[in-house]
Design a protein around this motif. Structure first.
Motif, PDB file in Angstrom:
ATOM      1  N   ASP A  69       0.833  -1.205   0.000  1.00  0.00           N
ATOM      2  CA  ASP A  69       0.000   0.000   0.000  1.00  0.00           C
ATOM      3  C   ASP A  69       0.863   1.248   0.000  1.00  0.00           C
ATOM      4  O   ASP A  69       1.866   1.324   0.724  1.00  0.00           O
ATOM      5  N   VAL A  70       0.453   2.252  -0.768  1.00  0.00           N
ATOM      6  CA  VAL A  70       1.232   3.489  -0.819  1.00  0.00           C
ATOM      7  C   VAL A  70       0.335   4.677  -1.114  1.00  0.00           C
ATOM      8  O   VAL A  70      -0.683   4.557  -1.808  1.00  0.00           O
ATOM      9  N   ALA A  71       0.712   5.820  -0.585  1.00  0.00           N
ATOM     10  CA  ALA A  71       0.115   7.104  -0.947  1.00  0.00           C
ATOM     11  C   ALA A  71       1.250   8.110  -1.008  1.00  0.00           C
ATOM     12  O   ALA A  71       2.127   8.135  -0.137  1.00  0.00           O
ATOM     13  N   GLY A  72       1.255   8.911  -2.061  1.00  0.00           N
ATOM     14  CA  GLY A  72       2.349   9.863  -2.209  1.00  0.00           C
ATOM     15  C   GLY A  72       2.156  10.749  -3.423  1.00  0.00           C
ATOM     16  O   GLY A  72       1.032  10.941  -3.904  1.00  0.00           O
ATOM     17  N   VAL A  73       3.267  11.270  -3.916  1.00  0.00           N
ATOM     18  CA  VAL A  73       3.257  12.222  -5.029  1.00  0.00           C
ATOM     19  C   VAL A  73       4.094  11.665  -6.170  1.00  0.00           C
ATOM     20  O   VAL A  73       5.204  11.164  -5.958  1.00  0.00           O
ATOM     21  N   VAL A  74       3.551  11.734  -7.375  1.00  0.00           N
ATOM     22  CA  VAL A  74       4.259  11.249  -8.552  1.00  0.00           C
ATOM     23  C   VAL A  74       5.529  12.065  -8.770  1.00  0.00           C
ATOM     24  O   VAL A  74       5.496  13.293  -8.825  1.00  0.00           O
ATOM     25  N   GLU A  75       6.646  11.360  -8.876  1.00  0.00           N
ATOM     26  CA  GLU A  75       7.938  12.002  -9.090  1.00  0.00           C
ATOM     27  C   GLU A  75       8.347  11.933 -10.560  1.00  0.00           C
ATOM     28  O   GLU A  75       8.953  12.856 -11.094  1.00  0.00           O
ATOM     29  N   ASP A  88       1.334  14.939  -9.182  1.00  0.00           N
ATOM     30  CA  ASP A  88       0.007  14.409  -8.875  1.00  0.00           C
ATOM     31  C   ASP A  88       0.036  13.636  -7.553  1.00  0.00           C
ATOM     32  O   ASP A  88       0.947  12.844  -7.302  1.00  0.00           O
ATOM     33  N   GLU A  89      -0.972  13.848  -6.728  1.00  0.00           N
ATOM     34  CA  GLU A  89      -1.125  13.079  -5.496  1.00  0.00           C
ATOM     35  C   GLU A  89      -1.913  11.812  -5.815  1.00  0.00           C
ATOM     36  O   GLU A  89      -3.010  11.884  -6.370  1.00  0.00           O
ATOM     37  N   VAL A  90      -1.359  10.655  -5.468  1.00  0.00           N
ATOM     38  CA  VAL A  90      -1.954   9.376  -5.848  1.00  0.00           C
ATOM     39  C   VAL A  90      -1.915   8.402  -4.682  1.00  0.00           C
ATOM     40  O   VAL A  90      -1.222   8.626  -3.683  1.00  0.00           O
ATOM     41  N   PHE A  91      -2.664   7.303  -4.830  1.00  0.00           N
ATOM     42  CA  PHE A  91      -2.538   6.181  -3.898  1.00  0.00           C
ATOM     43  C   PHE A  91      -2.867   4.898  -4.643  1.00  0.00           C
ATOM     44  O   PHE A  91      -3.522   4.920  -5.684  1.00  0.00           O
ATOM     45  N   GLY A  92      -2.372   3.789  -4.110  1.00  0.00           N
ATOM     46  CA  GLY A  92      -2.583   2.521  -4.786  1.00  0.00           C
ATOM     47  C   GLY A  92      -1.647   1.452  -4.274  1.00  0.00           C
ATOM     48  O   GLY A  92      -1.255   1.459  -3.100  1.00  0.00           O
ATOM     49  N   ILE A  93      -1.267   0.541  -5.167  1.00  0.00           N
ATOM     50  CA  ILE A  93      -0.409  -0.587  -4.799  1.00  0.00           C
ATOM     51  C   ILE A  93       0.911  -0.467  -5.550  1.00  0.00           C
ATOM     52  O   ILE A  93       0.933  -0.326  -6.770  1.00  0.00           O
ATOM     53  N   GLY A  94       2.008  -0.496  -4.793  1.00  0.00           N
ATOM     54  CA  GLY A  94       3.329  -0.379  -5.381  1.00  0.00           C
ATOM     55  C   GLY A  94       4.183  -1.595  -5.100  1.00  0.00           C
ATOM     56  O   GLY A  94       3.723  -2.591  -4.530  1.00  0.00           O
ATOM     57  N   ARG A  95       5.453  -1.497  -5.468  1.00  0.00           N
ATOM     58  CA  ARG A  95       6.425  -2.568  -5.211  1.00  0.00           C
ATOM     59  C   ARG A  95       7.490  -2.034  -4.274  1.00  0.00           C
ATOM     60  O   ARG A  95       8.269  -1.163  -4.625  1.00  0.00           O
ATOM     61  N   GLY A  96       7.480  -2.526  -3.027  1.00  0.00           N
ATOM     62  CA  GLY A  96       8.459  -2.067  -2.054  1.00  0.00           C
ATOM     63  C   GLY A  96       8.152  -0.665  -1.555  1.00  0.00           C
ATOM     64  O   GLY A  96       8.914   0.273  -1.786  1.00  0.00           O
ATOM     65  N   THR A 106      -0.598   0.317 -10.359  1.00  0.00           N
ATOM     66  CA  THR A 106      -1.994   0.255  -9.924  1.00  0.00           C
ATOM     67  C   THR A 106      -2.247   1.421  -8.987  1.00  0.00           C
ATOM     68  O   THR A 106      -2.144   1.302  -7.763  1.00  0.00           O
ATOM     69  N   ILE A 107      -2.545   2.578  -9.551  1.00  0.00           N
ATOM     70  CA  ILE A 107      -2.749   3.787  -8.757  1.00  0.00           C
ATOM     71  C   ILE A 107      -3.927   4.580  -9.303  1.00  0.00           C
ATOM     72  O   ILE A 107      -4.334   4.418 -10.454  1.00  0.00           O
ATOM     73  N   VAL A 108      -4.458   5.435  -8.441  1.00  0.00           N
ATOM     74  CA  VAL A 108      -5.532   6.358  -8.814  1.00  0.00           C
ATOM     75  C   VAL A 108      -5.255   7.690  -8.122  1.00  0.00           C
ATOM     76  O   VAL A 108      -4.487   7.751  -7.151  1.00  0.00           O
ATOM     77  N   PRO A 109      -5.867   8.778  -8.603  1.00  0.00           N
ATOM     78  CA  PRO A 109      -5.686  10.068  -7.927  1.00  0.00           C
ATOM     79  C   PRO A 109      -6.204  10.012  -6.495  1.00  0.00           C
ATOM     80  O   PRO A 109      -7.243   9.414  -6.215  1.00  0.00           O
ATOM     81  N   LYS A 110      -5.487  10.641  -5.581  1.00  0.00           N
ATOM     82  CA  LYS A 110      -5.919  10.691  -4.178  1.00  0.00           C
ATOM     83  C   LYS A 110      -6.984  11.767  -4.004  1.00  0.00           C
ATOM     84  O   LYS A 110      -6.756  12.922  -4.376  1.00  0.00           O
ATOM     85  N   PRO A 111      -8.146  11.433  -3.437  1.00  0.00           N
ATOM     86  CA  PRO A 111      -9.153  12.464  -3.174  1.00  0.00           C
ATOM     87  C   PRO A 111      -8.608  13.529  -2.221  1.00  0.00           C
ATOM     88  O   PRO A 111      -7.842  13.228  -1.299  1.00  0.00           O
ATOM     89  N   ALA A 112      -9.023  14.756  -2.430  1.00  0.00           N
ATOM     90  CA  ALA A 112      -8.512  15.859  -1.623  1.00  0.00           C
ATOM     91  C   ALA A 112      -8.918  15.746  -0.157  1.00  0.00           C
ATOM     92  O   ALA A 112      -8.225  16.274   0.730  1.00  0.00           O
ATOM     93  N   ASN A 113     -10.037  15.057   0.111  1.00  0.00           N
ATOM     94  CA  ASN A 113     -10.507  14.964   1.499  1.00  0.00           C
ATOM     95  C   ASN A 113      -9.894  13.788   2.256  1.00  0.00           C
ATOM     96  O   ASN A 113     -10.282  13.516   3.387  1.00  0.00           O
ATOM     97  N   LEU A 114      -8.950  13.083   1.648  1.00  0.00           N
ATOM     98  CA  LEU A 114      -8.225  12.017   2.331  1.00  0.00           C
ATOM     99  C   LEU A 114      -6.796  12.455   2.602  1.00  0.00           C
ATOM    100  O   LEU A 114      -6.138  13.020   1.723  1.00  0.00           O
ATOM    101  N   THR A 115      -6.304  12.194   3.812  1.00  0.00           N
ATOM    102  CA  THR A 115      -4.890  12.421   4.087  1.00  0.00           C
ATOM    103  C   THR A 115      -4.082  11.307   3.435  1.00  0.00           C
ATOM    104  O   THR A 115      -4.629  10.269   3.027  1.00  0.00           O
ATOM    105  N   PHE A 116      -2.787  11.497   3.332  1.00  0.00           N
ATOM    106  CA  PHE A 116      -1.941  10.439   2.781  1.00  0.00           C
ATOM    107  C   PHE A 116      -2.020   9.185   3.648  1.00  0.00           C
ATOM    108  O   PHE A 116      -2.040   8.063   3.134  1.00  0.00           O
ATOM    109  N   GLU A 117      -2.065   9.383   4.972  1.00  0.00           N
ATOM    110  CA  GLU A 117      -2.129   8.237   5.873  1.00  0.00           C
ATOM    111  C   GLU A 117      -3.426   7.459   5.691  1.00  0.00           C
ATOM    112  O   GLU A 117      -3.431   6.219   5.693  1.00  0.00           O
ATOM    113  N   GLN A 118      -4.537   8.164   5.533  1.00  0.00           N
ATOM    114  CA  GLN A 118      -5.812   7.488   5.317  1.00  0.00           C
ATOM    115  C   GLN A 118      -5.819   6.749   3.977  1.00  0.00           C
ATOM    116  O   GLN A 118      -6.269   5.605   3.890  1.00  0.00           O
TER     117      GLN A 118
END
Length: 231
Positions: A69-75, A88-96, A106-118
């Protein structure tokens, strides 16, 4: 965090400097703001059950950095990626994902009302719950849903999804010390515990339905079975 062998997290995980991974053509490079811990990550670290090592690597982990599981910013983005761009702020499934950077497809845009931790706590458990409820069970509105061991991540996700879809929902929970902190949205009316509940249900398999009748019995000693009913 990285590991060279399987074992308990405190024994095998260590902080280590590694090269920033390069995304494949269909992947993005994500700067990690939060990483979730799900049961799959425990399997990655411990290598248990042993059959899982066929996927994770023999005789040691193929991927030294655990985490899904990951949430972060596209580099950066791969050459075939068109839907995302750096920043772009995203969340989804990554490798490591237990690192400062991870690659993911496997990622999608992170909704603005969700924190990265959520957001980092969502991908694996909610996709698993969706797969079980929709793809496997093909649940329809008005059907009754039984979620057994609902105090776990997938159980809570299934409960929320079933409730949101206005299906009749039963949460059947093993009551342990860490199971009494279900979120308010999963509050329910307790029903007196039973030593065993006989349940008949139909498995919707790809070829044909199979009816199963089985008792759901409580585990012994410290774990107490409780059935929760939610309208």
């Amino acid at each position: 965090m990285a590991q060279d062998r399987y074992g308990t997290p405190t024994d095998v995980l260590e902080l280590r400097d590694l090269e920033i991974p390069t995304p494949r053509p269909n992947e993005v490079l994500v700067r990690v703001h939060a990483a979730g811990v799900d049961h799959g990550t425990w399997h990655q670290v411990t290598g248990l059950p042993y059959l899982g090592r066929l996927a994770f690597g023999l005789p040691h982990p193929r991927m030294p950095v655990p985490g899904l599981d990951v949430a972060g910013v596209v580099e950066a983005v791969g050459t075939q990626v068109t839907g995302f761009r750096p920043g772009d702020e995203v969340f989804g499934i990554g490798r490591g994902t237990f690192a400062e950077y991870t690659t993911a497809k496997t990622i999608v845009p992170k909704p603005a009302n969700l924190t990265f931790e959520q957001a980092a706590a969502v991908p694996v458990v909610y996709l698993t719950a969706y797969y079980g409820l929709v793809d496997l069970a093909n649940l329809q509105r008005g059907e009754r849903v039984l979620v057994h061991a609902a105090a776990g991540g997938v159980g809570m996700a299934a409960g929320q999804m079933a409730r949101a879809s206005r299906r009749r929902l039963d949460l059947r929970r093993w009551w342990a010390s860490d199971a009494q902190h279900l979120p308010a949205e999963l509050s329910a009316v307790p029903v007196p515990p039973a030593s065993a509940v006989n349940v008949t249900f139909t498995l919707r398999l790809p070829l044909q339905p199979v009816e199963v009748k089985t008792p759901l019995s409580p585990l012994p000693l410290a774990i107490v079975d409780e059935t929760l009913v939610m309208p």
